[in-house]
Design an enzyme around this catalytic site. Structure first.
Site, PDB file in Angstrom:
ATOM      1  N   SER A   1       0.847  -1.198   0.000  1.00 45.64           N
ATOM      2  CA  SER A   1       0.000   0.000   0.000  1.00 45.64           C
ATOM      3  C   SER A   1       0.876   1.240   0.000  1.00 45.64           C
ATOM      4  O   SER A   1       2.092   1.159   0.060  1.00 45.64           O
ATOM      5  CB  SER A   1      -0.881   0.001   1.247  1.00 45.64           C
ATOM      6  OG  SER A   1      -0.084   0.266   2.387  1.00 45.64           O
ATOM      7  N   LYS A   2       0.231   2.374  -0.018  1.00 40.70           N
ATOM      8  CA  LYS A   2       0.981   3.627  -0.039  1.00 40.70           C
ATOM      9  C   LYS A   2       1.869   3.773   1.193  1.00 40.70           C
ATOM     10  O   LYS A   2       2.920   4.390   1.133  1.00 40.70           O
ATOM     11  CB  LYS A   2       0.013   4.808  -0.120  1.00 40.70           C
ATOM     12  CG  LYS A   2      -0.632   4.921  -1.487  1.00 40.70           C
ATOM     13  CD  LYS A   2      -1.067   6.369  -1.761  1.00 40.70           C
ATOM     14  CE  LYS A   2      -1.626   6.536  -3.155  1.00 40.70           C
ATOM     15  NZ  LYS A   2      -3.074   6.363  -3.230  1.00 40.70           N
ATOM     16  N   ARG A   3       1.408   3.191   2.310  1.00 41.52           N
ATOM     17  CA  ARG A   3       2.227   3.256   3.529  1.00 41.52           C
ATOM     18  C   ARG A   3       3.579   2.590   3.295  1.00 41.52           C
ATOM     19  O   ARG A   3       4.582   2.973   3.834  1.00 41.52           O
ATOM     20  CB  ARG A   3       1.575   2.467   4.665  1.00 41.52           C
ATOM     21  CG  ARG A   3       0.408   3.063   5.324  1.00 41.52           C
ATOM     22  CD  ARG A   3       0.252   2.453   6.728  1.00 41.52           C
ATOM     23  NE  ARG A   3       0.389   1.004   6.766  1.00 41.52           N
ATOM     24  CZ  ARG A   3      -0.535   0.137   6.355  1.00 41.52           C
ATOM     25  NH1 ARG A   3      -1.635   0.577   5.823  1.00 41.52           N
ATOM     26  NH2 ARG A   3      -0.335  -1.154   6.471  1.00 41.52           N
ATOM     27  N   HIS A   4       3.566   1.552   2.492  1.00 44.19           N
ATOM     28  CA  HIS A   4       4.784   0.763   2.287  1.00 44.19           C
ATOM     29  C   HIS A   4       5.600   1.322   1.135  1.00 44.19           C
ATOM     30  O   HIS A   4       6.054   2.424   1.162  1.00 44.19           O
ATOM     31  CB  HIS A   4       4.408  -0.699   1.997  1.00 44.19           C
ATOM     32  CG  HIS A   4       3.509  -1.290   3.025  1.00 44.19           C
ATOM     33  ND1 HIS A   4       2.296  -1.840   2.714  1.00 44.19           N
ATOM     34  CD2 HIS A   4       3.647  -1.397   4.352  1.00 44.19           C
ATOM     35  CE1 HIS A   4       1.726  -2.273   3.822  1.00 44.19           C
ATOM     36  NE2 HIS A   4       2.521  -2.025   4.831  1.00 44.19           N
TER      37      HIS A   4
ATOM     38  N   ALA B   1       4.488   1.280  -2.113  1.00 46.15           N
ATOM     39  CA  ALA B   1       3.702   1.491  -3.321  1.00 46.15           C
ATOM     40  C   ALA B   1       3.830   2.922  -3.806  1.00 46.15           C
ATOM     41  O   ALA B   1       2.856   3.586  -4.098  1.00 46.15           O
ATOM     42  CB  ALA B   1       2.243   1.138  -3.067  1.00 46.15           C
TER      43      ALA B   1
END
Length: 462
Positions: free
Chosen positions: A240-243, A245
RNA sequence: GUCCCCUUCGUCUAGCGGCCUAGGACAUCACCCUUUCACGGUGAAGACACGGGUUCGAUUCCCGUAGGGGACGCCA
């Protein structure tokens, strides 16, 4: 037969890590087989596709060093051909019109889910007489898919995978507005482009059975398929964007080298014995689908950083100097550039990213005045001031400014003061670099030159 | 819910029935090198998800279980 592959991103966002790896695998596979690697922009969703996203994809691929053959193909420009195929299927009785409304389909799905049945279209217009069609509803065209038996594919990565045809429903080929669906467009384009090998994320694996049915209905030869596992976040969940991505450009901005990214992405799901650092030439020579793993890999920033540090050390100093000057944010004069270039060797073993490299490079890029951090300032008071003044006098009188001469001078200086070298080197480092950590002090002085060295000592003890 | 896929150190992975007291890399820790910090070197700790089979012999083959992921759109 010449190998033809494609990378087919939909331009609805940036080119993230997963997409980049898919592109890389396609590219390596193709270059290994000396085939053609094509780029197809799947922009049939006009509402969500943006020119910015297309540019991001092209920039990302270019940065990564993945070149494609010929011009990029835009799927949206091929809708007439897609519709032509749908109508050909209709004419042959391999497809049919369906007048179901979206509301009707929703209800169908909801009911199936509630009753615990598989969620799919029930084929209610498959054999129904078109004369029963309601007025005011535009029909879609659906594939008359086989209802018995099973559809199997020999996947280059996943192996043989079979799905019962009862699991697959009659998918929509052409929408009510006459536009093609993804399933149709992909198959027609892959066929027309002469694609021999499809390499894509495993999220497409189940789509493959439907696509294969279209190929068979048209009597077209099917390409080979290879579905590579997805990349997950550090917690094992979907990236996800947190990671990670993020777009490739975010990694570029964080100071990663494209060769490090290539190597990292390559090793995520692919291996060649115990080899870790693999050049692109080796990757092309060694790459094969049989060595691609089947389980998803987690994104690990630390390993990417370690690889980046490795490639930073190996990188050409002139190239690095260009990057660093561009990232400094402040103008650098010619002398500063020369110093920076000369000092790069000592700097790059200490940096892991270009951002860190640029940060430490200020030591050489700057003039006589530099920022002194607190820990360094603490070394510039008390007894160390006269100590530095003494060193300054000795340095000023030094006939030879070579690293060896500088070292000899400092060592005799330390001896004369009855101190060890460190007691002298640390305050000197603080004065010259503004930090308690830096490349070797003799190297720093040598790169800085006599004038700047003396000026910085003066500034520190005045 | 239905279908498909996956499962070796914290992470990426080697392993394709005996070479495995399970190897490498990153991360962690210790020591060495050393003017600081890195680099480099040496070493330590650390895994075959579980249960059944098959076999003289399973990390490797088969079947379950559990866990994870993916797909089930007139999105791509």
């Amino acid at each position: 037969m010449t190998v033809v592959t494609r990378f087919a991103p939909s331009p609805t966002g940036f080119l993230h890590i997963g997409g980049a790896r898919t592109a890389l695998f396609n590219w390596l596979y193709t270059r290994h087989h000396k085939g053609r690697f094509l780029l197809r922009i799947e922009d049939t969703d006009r509402a969500r596709s943006t020119p910015e996203a297309i540019a991001a994809i092209i920039d990302g691929l270019t940065w990564l060093g993945l070149d494609w053959d010929g011009e990029a193909i835009y799927q949206s420009r091929r809708s007439a051909r897609h519709a032509e195929v749908a109508h050909a299927l209709l004419a042959e009785g391999k497809a049919y019109r369906c007048w179901c409304t979206p509301a009707e389909l929703d209800a169908m799905r909801e009911r199936a889910r509630a009753e615990g049945r598989p969620v799919r279209y029930d084929g209610r217009w498959r054999d129904r007489d078109p004369f029963e069609a309601p007025s005011g509803v535009e029909p879609v065209i659906r594939l008359k898919a086989p209802q018995d038996g099973a559809t199997a594919i020999a996947d280059g990565v996943q192996g043989d995978v079979t799905v019962a045809n009862a699991q697959l429903d009659d998918m929509v080929l052409l929408r009510a507005d006459g536009s093609p669906t993804y399933m149709l467009a992909v198959v027609v384009d892959d066929h027309d482009m002469g694609i021999t090998q499809v390499i894509r994320g495993s999220d497409h694996l189940t789509n493959t059975f439907r696509q294969v049915q279209i190929f068979r209905a048209m009597g077209w030869p099917e390409p080979g398929y290879a579905h590579i596992p997805l990349i997950h976040g550090p917690d094992g969940a979907k990236l996800s964007k947190r990671h990670g991505a993020l777009g490739l450009e975010a990694y570029r901005d964080m100071g990663f080298l494209p060769e490090a990214m290539r190597n990292y992405l390559l090793r995520l799901g692919w291996s060649h014995g115990d080899d870790e650092t693999i050049s692109t030439e080796q990757a092309i020579a060694w790459f094969g689908l049989e060595s691609v793993g089947r389980s998803p890999a987690r994104f690990d920033m630390d390993k990417l950083i370690a690889l980046n540090a490795h490639y930073l050390r190996e990188a050409d100093d002139d190239r690095l100097a260009e990057f660093v000057v561009g990232r400094l944010g402040t103008p650098v004069d010619a002398a500063g550039r020369t110093r920076l270039r000369a000092g790069l060797g000592g700097l790059k073993t200490r940096a892991r990213t270009l951002v860190e490299l640029a940060e430490t490079a200020r030591v050489y890029a700057s003039g006589p005045t530099i920022a002194i951090e607190d820990k360094a300032r603490a070394l510039l008071g008390g007894d160390n001031r006269p100590l530095l003044a003494g060193v300054r006098r000795r340095l000023a009188a030094l006939p030879d400014w070579s690293p060896a001469a500088l070292e000899a001078a400092l060592r005799t200086s330390a001896q004369a003061e009855g101190r060890n070298l460190g007691a002298l080197a640390q305050p000197l480092r603080a004065a010259l670099t503004g930090h308690t950590v830096s490349p070797g002090i003799f190297e720093v002085m040598h790169v800085l030159g006599r004038e700047l060295t003396l000026a910085r000592i003066d500034a520190a003890i005045e």
